[in-house]
Design a protein around this motif. Structure first.
Motif, PDB file in Angstrom:
ATOM      1  N   GLY A 190       0.026  10.741  13.951  1.00  0.00           N
ATOM      2  CA  GLY A 190       0.323   9.382  14.094  1.00  0.00           C
ATOM      3  C   GLY A 190      -0.216   8.664  15.643  1.00  0.00           C
ATOM      4  O   GLY A 190      -0.947   9.220  15.791  1.00  0.00           O
ATOM      5  N   TYR A 241      -3.875  -2.045  14.788  1.00  0.00           N
ATOM      6  CA  TYR A 241      -3.033  -0.482  15.174  1.00  0.00           C
ATOM      7  C   TYR A 241      -2.643  -1.156  17.010  1.00  0.00           C
ATOM      8  O   TYR A 241      -3.856  -1.219  17.568  1.00  0.00           O
ATOM      9  CB  TYR A 241      -4.025   0.424  14.665  1.00  0.00           C
ATOM     10  N   ARG A 279       0.738  -0.836   0.155  1.00  0.00           N
ATOM     11  CA  ARG A 279       0.521  -0.158  -0.222  1.00  0.00           C
ATOM     12  C   ARG A 279       0.462   0.893  -0.137  1.00  0.00           C
ATOM     13  O   ARG A 279       2.227   1.308   0.615  1.00  0.00           O
ATOM     14  CB  ARG A 279      -1.263  -0.007   1.256  1.00  0.00           C
ATOM     15  N   HIS A 301       0.975   6.137  17.327  1.00  0.00           N
ATOM     16  CA  HIS A 301       0.214   4.651  17.270  1.00  0.00           C
ATOM     17  C   HIS A 301       1.163   3.646  16.791  1.00  0.00           C
ATOM     18  O   HIS A 301       2.123   4.318  16.443  1.00  0.00           O
ATOM     19  CB  HIS A 301      -1.050   4.465  16.887  1.00  0.00           C
TER      20      HIS A 301
HETATM   21  P1  TYD Z   1      -3.797   7.291  10.820  1.00  0.00           P
HETATM   22  O1  TYD Z   1      -3.707   5.741  10.420  1.00  0.00           O
HETATM   23  O2  TYD Z   1      -5.055   7.403  12.234  1.00  0.00           O
HETATM   24  O3  TYD Z   1      -3.435   8.356  10.494  1.00  0.00           O
HETATM   25  P2  TYD Z   1      -2.218   9.372  10.966  1.00  0.00           P
HETATM   26  O4  TYD Z   1      -1.590   7.824  11.666  1.00  0.00           O
HETATM   27  O5  TYD Z   1      -1.382   9.129   9.888  1.00  0.00           O
HETATM   28  O6  TYD Z   1      -2.346   9.715  12.211  1.00  0.00           O
HETATM   29  O7  TYD Z   1      -5.494   7.033   9.914  1.00  0.00           O
HETATM   30  C1  TYD Z   1      -6.943   8.384  10.405  1.00  0.00           C
HETATM   31  C2  TYD Z   1      -7.520   7.927   9.217  1.00  0.00           C
HETATM   32  O8  TYD Z   1      -7.573   7.294   8.357  1.00  0.00           O
HETATM   33  C3  TYD Z   1      -8.372   6.460  10.003  1.00  0.00           C
HETATM   34  O9  TYD Z   1      -9.852   6.765   9.666  1.00  0.00           O
HETATM   35  C4  TYD Z   1      -8.259   5.368   8.770  1.00  0.00           C
HETATM   36  C5  TYD Z   1      -8.026   5.632   8.079  1.00  0.00           C
HETATM   37  N1  TYD Z   1      -7.004   5.114   6.703  1.00  0.00           N
HETATM   38  C6  TYD Z   1      -7.470   4.910   5.954  1.00  0.00           C
HETATM   39  O10 TYD Z   1      -8.390   4.280   5.600  1.00  0.00           O
HETATM   40  N2  TYD Z   1      -7.141   4.092   4.899  1.00  0.00           N
HETATM   41  C7  TYD Z   1      -5.161   3.610   5.124  1.00  0.00           C
HETATM   42  O11 TYD Z   1      -4.502   3.687   4.837  1.00  0.00           O
HETATM   43  C8  TYD Z   1      -4.605   5.105   6.097  1.00  0.00           C
HETATM   44  C9  TYD Z   1      -3.266   4.998   6.259  1.00  0.00           C
HETATM   45  C10 TYD Z   1      -5.922   5.332   7.293  1.00  0.00           C
END
Ligand code: TYD
Length: 138
Positions: A51, A123, A37, A53
Motif C-alpha cells: 500500500g 493513484y 477487478r 497510497h
Molecule cells: P500497488 O498497487 O502499488 O501494490 P500494493 O498497494 O499492494 O503495494 O501495485 C504494485 C505493482 O503492481 C505496480 O507496479 C502496479 C502493478 N499492478 C498491476 O499491474 N495491476 C494491478 O491490478 C495492481 C493492483 C497492481
C-alpha cells in the motif's frame, strides 16, 4: 470526502462443514460497489509493508483469506489501524483514503475486490500530495 469512520468491516457468510469452511461473496449483497477487478497479495516477505497510497476513484473491499495483516487507514486527519485475520470479514475502503498494509503473518494472503481496472493515474503515492488533496476537499 470519506473519513476513517467510513472504512467499515463487512461480515461475509461462513459455511462451515466437517470438510472445512467456505465463504461466498455476492457483489450486490456484500460489496458496496460493482466489482471490476479481483487481485490478491501473497508471498509478502516478513517485515514488508504494502500500500502506501490513496486512490482518487477506486473503492476496495480487502479480505485476509489466509493469515493476518494490519491495514492502516488515514483520511488526512485521523488514522485507524484494523487487524484483518478472518476470511469471512472484509474491510471496505472508500475513495480518497490513504492505506498501508503491514505486519503480514507468514503465508498471509490478502484478497482485494476493486471497483475499477488498474490505472496508475488513479493513484496518489505521495502522502504530502494526499494531505493537500484531503485538506482542499473540506
Ligand atoms: P500497488 O498497487 O502499488 O501494490 P500494493 O498497494 O499492494 O503495494 O501495485 C504494485 C505493482 O503492481 C505496480 O507496479 C502496479 C502493478 N499492478 C498491476 O499491474 N495491476 C494491478 O491490478 C495492481 C493492483 C497492481
Amino acid at each position: 470526502m470519506a473519513t476513517v469512520e467510513d472504512c467499515r468491516l463487512i461480515d461475509l457468510p461462513k459455511i462451515s462443514t466437517r470438510q472445512g469452511a467456505l465463504t461466498p461473496i455476492y457483489g450486490k449483497e456484500h460489496v458496496p460497489f460493482d466489482i471490476a477487478r479481483v487481485y490478491y497479495l501473497y508471498d509478502v516477505p516478513g517485515g514488508e509493508s504494502r500500500g502506501g497510497h490513496a486512490h482518487k476513484a477506486l473503492q476496495q473491499l480487502i479480505v485476509s483469506v489466509m493469515g493476518a495483516f494490519d491495514v492502516i487507514v488515514d483520511d488526512g486527519f485521523k488514522r485507524k489501524r484494523v487487524r484483518l485475520d478472518r476470511a469471512y470479514c472484509g474491510l471496505y475502503i472508500p475513495r480518497m483514503i490513504w492505506r498501508e498494509l503491514e505486519n503480514f503473518s507468514s503465508g498471509g494472503i490478502c484478497l482485494v475486490l476493486a471497483s475499477h481496472p488498474y490505472d496508475e493515474a488513479d493513484y496518489i503515492r505521495d502522502h504530502q500530495e494526499f494531505l493537500r488533496a484531503a485538506n482542499a476537499s473540506i
